[in-house]
Scaffold this motif. Structure first.
Motif, PDB file in Angstrom:
ATOM      1  N   LEU A 152     -37.460   6.437  29.881  1.00  0.00           N
ATOM      2  CA  LEU A 152     -38.337   6.282  31.052  1.00  0.00           C
ATOM      3  C   LEU A 152     -39.410   5.270  30.670  1.00  0.00           C
ATOM      4  CD1 LEU A 152     -38.793  10.048  32.025  1.00  0.00           C
ATOM      5  CD2 LEU A 152     -37.119   8.415  32.935  1.00  0.00           C
ATOM      6  N   THR A 153     -39.368   4.093  31.275  1.00  0.00           N
ATOM      7  CA  THR A 153     -40.160   2.968  30.780  1.00  0.00           C
ATOM      8  C   THR A 153     -41.043   2.366  31.870  1.00  0.00           C
ATOM      9  OG1 THR A 153     -38.401   2.430  29.201  1.00  0.00           O
ATOM     10  CG2 THR A 153     -40.019   0.710  29.660  1.00  0.00           C
ATOM     11  N   CYS A 154     -42.263   2.038  31.498  1.00  0.00           N
ATOM     12  CA  CYS A 154     -43.157   1.321  32.412  1.00  0.00           C
ATOM     13  C   CYS A 154     -44.144   0.484  31.615  1.00  0.00           C
ATOM     14  CB  CYS A 154     -43.905   2.283  33.336  1.00  0.00           C
ATOM     15  SG  CYS A 154     -45.014   3.439  32.495  1.00  0.00           S
ATOM     16  N   SER A 155     -44.687  -0.516  32.291  1.00  0.00           N
ATOM     17  CA  SER A 155     -45.809  -1.294  31.776  1.00  0.00           C
ATOM     18  C   SER A 155     -47.067  -0.837  32.512  1.00  0.00           C
ATOM     19  CB  SER A 155     -45.586  -2.786  32.010  1.00  0.00           C
ATOM     20  OG  SER A 155     -44.456  -3.249  31.308  1.00  0.00           O
ATOM     21  N   ALA A 156     -48.219  -1.180  31.963  1.00  0.00           N
ATOM     22  CA  ALA A 156     -49.467  -0.797  32.632  1.00  0.00           C
ATOM     23  C   ALA A 156     -50.601  -1.707  32.191  1.00  0.00           C
ATOM     24  CB  ALA A 156     -49.824   0.654  32.319  1.00  0.00           C
ATOM     25  N   VAL A 157     -51.551  -1.897  33.074  1.00  0.00           N
ATOM     26  CA  VAL A 157     -52.834  -2.480  32.710  1.00  0.00           C
ATOM     27  C   VAL A 157     -53.875  -1.428  33.071  1.00  0.00           C
ATOM     28  CG1 VAL A 157     -52.945  -3.740  34.917  1.00  0.00           C
ATOM     29  CG2 VAL A 157     -54.466  -4.377  33.024  1.00  0.00           C
ATOM     30  N   ILE A 158     -54.668  -1.049  32.086  1.00  0.00           N
ATOM     31  CA  ILE A 158     -55.610   0.061  32.241  1.00  0.00           C
ATOM     32  C   ILE A 158     -57.022  -0.425  31.931  1.00  0.00           C
ATOM     33  CG2 ILE A 158     -56.251   2.377  31.448  1.00  0.00           C
ATOM     34  CD1 ILE A 158     -53.326   2.766  30.593  1.00  0.00           C
ATOM     35  N   PHE A 159     -57.954  -0.109  32.823  1.00  0.00           N
ATOM     36  CA  PHE A 159     -59.362  -0.387  32.581  1.00  0.00           C
ATOM     37  C   PHE A 159     -60.063   0.898  32.184  1.00  0.00           C
ATOM     38  CE2 PHE A 159     -63.719  -0.358  34.527  1.00  0.00           C
ATOM     39  CZ  PHE A 159     -64.322  -1.154  33.554  1.00  0.00           C
ATOM     40  N   SER A 160     -60.716   0.890  31.034  1.00  0.00           N
ATOM     41  CA  SER A 160     -61.525   2.016  30.577  1.00  0.00           C
ATOM     42  C   SER A 160     -62.988   1.704  30.877  1.00  0.00           C
ATOM     43  CB  SER A 160     -61.343   2.233  29.069  1.00  0.00           C
ATOM     44  OG  SER A 160     -62.343   3.109  28.573  1.00  0.00           O
ATOM     45  N   LYS A 161     -63.576   2.479  31.778  1.00  0.00           N
ATOM     46  CA  LYS A 161     -64.965   2.234  32.169  1.00  0.00           C
ATOM     47  C   LYS A 161     -65.917   2.479  31.000  1.00  0.00           C
ATOM     48  CE  LYS A 161     -68.485   3.557  35.557  1.00  0.00           C
ATOM     49  NZ  LYS A 161     -68.803   4.426  36.721  1.00  0.00           N
ATOM     50  N   GLN A 162     -65.699   3.563  30.272  1.00  0.00           N
ATOM     51  CA  GLN A 162     -66.619   3.893  29.187  1.00  0.00           C
ATOM     52  C   GLN A 162     -66.475   2.926  28.012  1.00  0.00           C
ATOM     53  OE1 GLN A 162     -67.667   7.791  28.163  1.00  0.00           O
ATOM     54  NE2 GLN A 162     -67.055   8.718  30.097  1.00  0.00           N
ATOM     55  N   ARG A 163     -65.258   2.455  27.769  1.00  0.00           N
ATOM     56  CA  ARG A 163     -65.039   1.477  26.698  1.00  0.00           C
ATOM     57  C   ARG A 163     -65.316   0.050  27.187  1.00  0.00           C
ATOM     58  NH1 ARG A 163     -63.855   3.469  21.357  1.00  0.00           N
ATOM     59  NH2 ARG A 163     -63.294   5.653  21.713  1.00  0.00           N
ATOM     60  N   ASN A 164     -65.339  -0.129  28.512  1.00  0.00           N
ATOM     61  CA  ASN A 164     -65.560  -1.425  29.145  1.00  0.00           C
ATOM     62  C   ASN A 164     -64.564  -2.467  28.620  1.00  0.00           C
ATOM     63  OD1 ASN A 164     -66.992  -2.903  31.112  1.00  0.00           O
ATOM     64  ND2 ASN A 164     -68.181  -3.937  29.526  1.00  0.00           N
ATOM     65  N   GLU A 165     -63.306  -2.069  28.625  1.00  0.00           N
ATOM     66  CA  GLU A 165     -62.265  -2.987  28.183  1.00  0.00           C
ATOM     67  C   GLU A 165     -60.962  -2.725  28.924  1.00  0.00           C
ATOM     68  OE1 GLU A 165     -62.351  -2.302  23.976  1.00  0.00           O
ATOM     69  OE2 GLU A 165     -61.053  -0.524  24.096  1.00  0.00           O
TER      70      GLU A 165
END
Length: 274
Positions: A95-108
């Motif tokens: 089961l495969t996916c790509s993702a772009v994730i924004f971490s608010k607390q890490r600000n990255e």
């Protein structure tokens, strides 16, 4: 965080859309389920849909201050728990996916696979070396076919270029999350196996006020949804075979609305809506 605009559409229909998105108090993400290279479904859903939905449901349970490696571990465990028997099968069954994730607390931003982001006028992508090579091969096959009696209409009905590289697209799954640092073809994805953190692109967000997250269903990202949609429409009109303006491993199949599923999420990440 506030959503300024969001849009998601499947290339064939909403029922088959393998893209998704989520915004919580601490994270925002666009997730792109990978097109399956094997005939396998769970119920009425594709592997890409299940991978996307599982990841989307797991993100709200991440520790708010999770580091990128910690988040990878949590999301990997979530995917591995859905169908653990698939981890013992051929790599293409994961089961495969790509993702772009924004971490608010890490600000990255974390780019895991071939999703993309845009901030401060710059688009950040994470292309796969193997995809670049296979795209060129497919485009060469299509160009050869056009010079030897095939019409664009023929090729939109039967993409012989993709057929030519299909086995390689399936075999490239062996490079997912490969731990060998000398393998230039390895690439990161979320698939229930450990993701080498060094393969994930980390983008510091800084003090930007707006952020765009998107799947690779957009050939080029602009600062608004309308501009990105307009560009996609023009490219599909001028290059439906996806060999020149938008070289890809697949074309605009006859009857589809685009060459791929697509999702666009624009956020205000300060304390007020812009």
């Amino acid at each position: 965080m506030h959503i300024i605009e969001v849009f998601s559409k499947g290339k064939r229909s909403e029922d088959t859309n393998e893209d998704g998105w989520i915004v919580t108090n601490d994270f925002a993400a666009v997730i792109d389920g990978s097109t399956s290279k094997v005939e396998f479904r769970i119920g009425d859903k594709s592997k890409g849909q299940i991978a996307m939905e599982t990841t989307r449901e797991a993100i709200p349970h991440l520790p708010p201050n999770a580091s990128m490696p910690e988040a990878l571990l949590h999301l990997t465990e979530a995917l591995a728990s859905v169908a653990p028997e698939l981890l013992n099968k051929e790599d293409a069954y994961r089961l495969t996916c790509s993702a772009v994730i924004f971490s608010k607390q890490r600000n990255e931003l974390w780019l895991i696979g071939d999703c993309q982001s845009r901030l401060c006028g710059t688009t950040h992508t994470h292309p796969k070396t193997i995809d670049t090579l296979l795209t060129q091969i497919r485009c060469d096959i299509i160009e050869y076919a056009l010079k030897n009696g095939y019409t664009p209409k023929d090729l939109l009905k039967n993409d012989i270029g993709r057929n030519f590289i299909f086995n390689e697209l399936r075999e490239q799954c062996h490079f997912q999350n490969d731990k060998n640092p000398y393998n230039i073809f390895r690439y990161p994805v979320l698939d229930g196996t450990p993701v080498p953190p060094e393969l994930v692109s980390v983008v510091p967000v800084g003090d930007t006020k707006q952020l765009i997250l998107a799947s690779d269903g957009y050939p080029y990202l602009f600062d608004t949804l309308q501009e990105s949609e307009n560009y996609l429409e023009r490219v599909l009109s001028q290059d439906p075979l996806c060999i020149r303006e938008n070289p890809a491993t697949k074309c605009l199949v006859e009857g589809n609305s685009s060459f791929d599923d697509r999702t666009f999420l624009r956020l205000s990440i300060n304390d007020s809506i812009l």
